[in-house]
Design a protein around this motif. Structure first.
Motif, PDB file in Angstrom:
ATOM      1  N   GLY A 110      51.342  31.129  46.340  1.00  0.00           N
ATOM      2  CA  GLY A 110      49.958  30.672  46.173  1.00  0.00           C
ATOM      3  C   GLY A 110      48.976  31.621  46.850  1.00  0.00           C
ATOM      4  N   GLN A 111      49.326  32.062  48.071  1.00  0.00           N
ATOM      5  CA  GLN A 111      48.479  33.005  48.802  1.00  0.00           C
ATOM      6  C   GLN A 111      48.399  34.336  48.066  1.00  0.00           C
ATOM      7  OE1 GLN A 111      49.890  33.392  52.871  1.00  0.00           O
ATOM      8  NE2 GLN A 111      50.154  31.181  53.072  1.00  0.00           N
ATOM      9  N   ASN A 114      46.199  34.038  44.913  1.00  0.00           N
ATOM     10  CA  ASN A 114      44.770  34.051  45.265  1.00  0.00           C
ATOM     11  C   ASN A 114      44.320  35.442  45.687  1.00  0.00           C
ATOM     12  OD1 ASN A 114      44.335  31.341  44.751  1.00  0.00           O
ATOM     13  ND2 ASN A 114      44.916  30.706  46.813  1.00  0.00           N
ATOM     14  N   ASN A 115      45.180  36.130  46.411  1.00  0.00           N
ATOM     15  CA  ASN A 115      44.860  37.481  46.871  1.00  0.00           C
ATOM     16  C   ASN A 115      44.735  38.439  45.689  1.00  0.00           C
ATOM     17  OD1 ASN A 115      44.425  39.548  48.796  1.00  0.00           O
ATOM     18  ND2 ASN A 115      46.579  40.124  48.735  1.00  0.00           N
ATOM     19  N   THR A 118      41.501  37.574  43.787  1.00  0.00           N
ATOM     20  CA  THR A 118      40.313  37.979  44.546  1.00  0.00           C
ATOM     21  C   THR A 118      40.095  39.487  44.433  1.00  0.00           C
ATOM     22  OG1 THR A 118      40.590  36.160  46.123  1.00  0.00           O
ATOM     23  CG2 THR A 118      39.244  38.014  46.838  1.00  0.00           C
ATOM     24  N   ALA A 139      48.998  38.984  39.188  1.00  0.00           N
ATOM     25  CA  ALA A 139      48.761  37.535  39.147  1.00  0.00           C
ATOM     26  C   ALA A 139      49.612  36.903  38.043  1.00  0.00           C
ATOM     27  CB  ALA A 139      47.282  37.243  38.907  1.00  0.00           C
TER      28      ALA A 139
END
Length: 424
Positions: A110-111, A114-115, A118, A139
């Motif tokens: 999940g991290q 998101n990274n 972003t 992703a």
């Protein structure tokens, strides 16, 4: 002698297991302290020994390897690809996502997701299309069910003119039968009167309840399959692979014979290849499928004009305007068609001498030229009503007014042009 061999083998296995555990312990400590270089080094030392390890030790190895390579987002693209594979291997070894490391890996994924997103969006904003594409690709690899990320990876790659990478992604999307159809939620801003699109129904409904928006609508977006196949064909075309380009379009159309988007895409590919006659045939076919489409008629007009078929071009443009009275390009192109008759007249005028016969012919030609110029005016004036800031229309009208002796209107257009240019 046999017993000694068994004992020796047991000692060897014990030694290997101890070495593995020691290296993994070193890697774990290095990861906790943020020393990912040492962690990678320890993992590399244990790599050759892991094949003989039990599943429990393998799971730990791949878990630590994934963390070491990811390096809290600082890993290289290659390292991150391997990190994703390592985390997937943990779940494969443990047999599910509910093993010892399952929840931790899901949190890490999940991290990472998101990274990736972003960074991809930030790179897109700064027009670093290569980094953006790599981020969206990462992703997608992290979350393969979210095929939209792969579509973004392909789109940003093609924007950055990395056609080899974008072709790979587009072909993968095609093989996945990706369509990208989503529900779109819109409402009109009360203050501006502009229709706005919301990320989801909840946000749109919140604005309706707040009273800032009205006229809610919901509709499905168009399938992106035609765009994907078209881009595959155009990339092949740009790389000189004409046959592959045509084959890509034929295959797509054979699978989707009623898809108007694919039909138009094939027409565009044919046009890119210089096959204007085939383009015209396909566009005519498209008008039968969608007789109310003004753009199709307009495009046929452009091709007819380029081929010198002025009467056909005029018919197509007029049909486009009949279907869409606000089609400014069609008005402009009709004016261009009309004004194209001026060149030969001016050429003949300039070739005449000073005899009475020549002077008479000159006056005839001047009158004819004025009639041509004035017949183009209504179309350009309509363009300006629809698009008041159309510089090209203003410049053309200014020249027409000057050429036809309409001094006041010439000055008006000249002033308008200066205002528009000052605004730019």
């Amino acid at each position: 002698m046999k017993k000694q061999f068994i004992v020796a083998l047991a000692l060897l296995v014990s030694t290997l297991s101890f070495a593995q555990k020691s290296e993994l312990k070193t890697a774990g400590k290095a990861i906790k302290s943020g020393n990912f270089a040492d962690a990678k080094s320890a993992i590399q030392s244990a790599e050759s020994l892991i094949a003989t390890a039990d599943d429990k030790l393998k799971a730990k190895f791949y878990f630590l390897k994934g963390q070491a390579l990811y390096a809290n987002g600082a890993g290289s693209d290659t390292d991150i690809d391997q990190a994703i594979e390592s985390f997937n291997m943990v779940q494969k070894v443990e047999g599910s996502s509910k093993g010892k490391y399952g929840s931790t890996i899901e949190d890490l994924k999940g991290q990472m997701l998101n990274n990736f997103l972003t960074k991809a969006n930030a790179a897109l904003q700064s027009k670093d299309y290569a980094s953006s594409s790599a981020g969206f690709d990462n992703a997608y690899r992290m979350s393969p069910s979210d095929t939209t990320y792969l579509y973004y990876a392909a789109s940003t790659a093609v924007t950055g003119q990395d056609y080899t990478t974008s072709l790979k992604f587009y072909e993968e999307l095609r093989d996945l039968k990706y369509e990208g159809v989503v529900m779109e939620f819109t409402a009109v801003d009360k203050e501006t009167g502009v229709e706005e699109t919301f990320d989801n129904k909840s946000l749109r409904d919140l604005s309706l309840r707040a009273g800032t928006h009205i006229v809610p609508k919901e509709k499905k977006t168009e399938s992106k399959s035609a765009e994907i196949v078209k881009n595959i064909a155009l990339i092949h075309l740009s790389q000189g692979n004409d046959e592959k380009a045509i084959e890509a379009m034929k295959l797509a159309r054979a699978q989707n014979p009623d898809d108007l988007g694919l039909l138009i895409s094939e027409a565009n590919v044919q046009l890119k290849m210089g096959n204007k006659e085939r383009f015209k045939e396909l566009m005519e076919e498209a008008t039968l499928k969608d007789p109310e489409n003004a753009e199709l008629r307009y495009n046929l007009g452009v091709i007819a004009a380029e081929a010198g078929q002025k009467e056909d071009a005029m018919t197509y443009y007029e049909k486009a305007i009949a279907l869409d009275p606000s089609y400014t390009d069609a008005y402009n192109n009709i004016a261009v068609l009309i004004l194209s008759e001026e060149g030969s007249i001016v050429e003949e005028m300039n070739s005449l001498g000073n005899s009475s016969k020549d002077n008479k012919r000159y006056d005839e030609l001047r009158l004819k030229r004025t009639e041509i110029l004035e017949s183009a005016i209504p179309y350009l004036e309509t363009t300006l009503k629809l698009k008041p800031k159309d510089v090209q229309a203003v410049q053309t009208l200014m020249n027409i007014y000057r050429g036809s002796g309409q001094t006041d209107k010439y000055k008006e257009m000249k002033a308008k042009l200066e205002t528009l240019q000052a605004g730019n």
